[in-house]
Design an enzyme around this catalytic site. Structure first.
Site, PDB file in Angstrom:
ATOM      1  CG  HIS A  89      -1.785  -1.213   1.332  1.00  0.00           C
ATOM      2  ND1 HIS A  89      -2.391  -1.603   2.513  1.00  0.00           N
ATOM      3  CD2 HIS A  89      -2.149  -2.140   0.416  1.00  0.00           C
ATOM      4  CE1 HIS A  89      -3.078  -2.713   2.316  1.00  0.00           C
ATOM      5  NE2 HIS A  89      -2.942  -3.057   1.043  1.00  0.00           N
ATOM      6  CB  ILE A  90       3.409   2.357  -2.478  1.00  0.00           C
ATOM      7  CG1 ILE A  90       3.916   0.929  -2.657  1.00  0.00           C
ATOM      8  CG2 ILE A  90       4.561   3.347  -2.523  1.00  0.00           C
ATOM      9  CD1 ILE A  90       4.262   0.590  -4.103  1.00  0.00           C
TER      10      ILE A  90
END
Length: 546
Positions: free
Chosen positions: A469-470
């Site tokens: 979940h950058i």
């Protein structure tokens, strides 16, 4: 360099869900829009075939090989070295560079933030406040959910102006037993997901394939490939295999062109009036840093050395145990239910909040591999495999990471197969997140106890799994000294450059980043249209100024 004449009102870089749906909204207002995508086109049929033929069924990247003209990180069977690790803690991000982007292999989690997530500095003295409020974003959450087809439980902690577009997918047996046996100690709810429980937008209902990651074989689950197709249907021109390596600008700092390599490393120039950088939270800051010049020696939007900083994700630890009854994980979505009571509260001043997420992934593949590795065969193999397949359960936490400037993406001295500097990750997990993990272990033990759990196997102490979940590397904010863009996504110092990416999220909260970033991007698109007077769109109001 080829003397190209491609141009458009809007040039969008990146064709994932966010880039494609931003482009779609602009095109629907009558604008000419061009998407440049670094990677190739691929069809769902091709991906499904690769998955079915893969010798590594638990490797969710195996259907998405890296290509030389647009490489991305691959870790199995060995690390391809694309994302350089600077430490002190590894950050093995997995993402896909191809038309549609990384959501081809997501779990379709489409959670909204809770209202407090937008002001954790004011409420709890940690992190930063967003330059906008939950109420500012709420109509764009709804817009995103209507496009994707999202369902979820009504009691997620996120207020709604309208109902979900559809009811949740039918509850799996294992999740029903968890809900029944954990009540009233814990409230187990259906996850908020972009997955059809009935026919929606021409796509079928989920039929329980249990392969949401790496690919839904029937498109019951929304993904970036569908978003890219809808953008093209709206009139967007999409150019694949166009690996953008530099943005050019004029003397006033306005972006004038995007330079890209084709697979033969022939360079091309694309001109536009407005540019929207919509790659992920690693590739977007990489491009800004690559676009250095005499006027901007640190790269674009990087006057205060903020590009790439505040890298965040959602680290996880987990517990595996054997229930005291047969629950048979593996029918239906892979991640269907969760516990959300620790997403918010005064405790956030002391430790990270978290969700508790239950897996519904079939245990047959992993249990078989473990038994074979242990040298178990014959009748004993059959007996133990059946036990694991029927009774093994797993839950994980999804922990918040605070924005820390030391966590960042920079350019490596190493170059990729196209001769472009690779991205380099600097990452650490601080005490705030570690304390959240420690608190969550109490819930792990209690859940196992309520399920009659035996043979408890916690994940390795001190080791955190990465959830891909950058976010945070292009943080929006009111102060150019501490952020990269304003609340509308406009890059500080560049009037016609907008950022539409998970990277703009200034904090990570406890939920997957895609829906939050998509809602922000749709709000950005509406602002751009209003500012430029297209399609008679009224300028959106906000409770906070940029």
């Amino acid at each position: 360099m080829a003397d190209d004449t491609l141009s458009a009102d809007f040039v969008v870089i990146g064709s994932g869900i966010i880039g494609s749906l931003t482009a779609r909204k602009l095109a629907q207002a009558g604008a000419s829009v061009l998407i440049l995508e670094a990677g190739p086109r691929v069809t769902r049929d091709e991906i499904v075939a690769r998955f079915r033929n893969s010798p590594r069924r638990s490797d969710w990247m195996s259907p998405y090989p890296s290509v030389d003209s647009a490489p991305h990180p691959i870790y199995l069977p060995r690390d391809n070295g694309y994302l350089v690790q600077a430490g002190p803690y590894p950050y093995p991000a997995e993402y896909i560079r191809m038309v549609g982007g990384s959501s081809w292999h997501w779990a379709a989690q489409a959670w909204r933030n809770v209202p407090s997530d937008f002001e954790i500095k004011s409420l709890y003295g940690v992190g930063v406040d967003w330059p906008l409020s939950y109420n500012d974003l709420e109509p764009f959450y709804q817009e995103a959910e209507d496009i994707m087809g999202v369902s979820g439980a009504p009691n997620t902690g996120s207020p709604r102006s309208k109902p979900f577009p559809m009811e949740p997918v039918a509850e799996a047996w294992a999740m029903r037993r968890l809900r029944e046996r954990l009540a009233p100690t814990y409230q187990v709810v259906s996850n908020t997901t972009a997955r059809n429980s009935r026919g929606y937008d021409g796509r079928p209902a989920c039929c329980g394939n249990n392969s949401c990651q790496p690919i839904c074989p029937i498109d019951a689950q929304y993904h970036g490939g569908l978003a890219a197709g809808s953008a093209e249907a709206a009139g967007v021109k999409l150019l694949a295999n166009a690996n953008v390596y530099q943005l050019e600008h004029d003397g006033q700092g306005r972006v004038t062109a995007a330079l890209y390599y084709d697979p033969g490393k022939q360079s091309h120039r694309v001109r536009g009036k407005t540019f929207i950088l919509a790659a992920n939270g690693i590739e977007s800051p990489r491009l800004l840093l690559l676009s250095s010049s005499d006027k901007f020696p640190r790269g674009l939007a990087n006057h205060h050395d903020m590009v790439g900083r505040h890298l965040m994700d959602h680290p996880s630890t987990s517990l595996t145990f054997d229930a005291d009854e047969d629950v048979w994980l593996g029918r239906g979505p892979q991640s269907p239910s969760s516990i959300n009571t620790m997403r918010d509260g005064a405790f956030r001043a002391q430790h990270a909040p978290y969700r508790l997420d239950f897996t519904n992934i079939s245990r047959v593949d992993s249990a078989s591999a473990n038994l074979i590795s242990a040298g178990v065969y014959g009748i004993e193999f059959e007996k133990r495999l059946r036990h694991s397949a029927a009774r093994e359960m797993n839950l994980k936490n999804v922990l918040e990471v605070l924005p820390r400037p030391e966590n960042r993406i920079t350019l490596s001295a190493d170059k990729d197969t196209m001769g472009i500097p690779k991205p380099q990750a600097h990452y650490a997990i601080d005490e705030y997140t570690r304390k959240g993990h420690e608190r969550s272990t109490q819930d792990f033990k209690r859940v196992a106890e309520l399920m009659g759990g035996t043979n408890l196997r916690p994940s390795k102490e001190g080791v955190f799994a990465n959830n891909q979940h950058i976010c945070g590397t292009l943080s929006m904010g009111s102060d150019p000294a501490t952020s990269v863009c304003d609340q509308w996504g406009r890059a500080h110092g560049h009037d016609n450059l907008f950022l539409a990416s998970t990277g703009v999220l200034p904090t990570s909260g406890t939920c997957n980043s895609t829906e939050n970033a998509l809602a922000v991007a749709l709000r950005t698109a509406q602002y751009i249209l209003a500012e430029q007077g297209k399609a008679g769109v009224a300028r959106p109001a906000s409770s906070k100024s940029s």
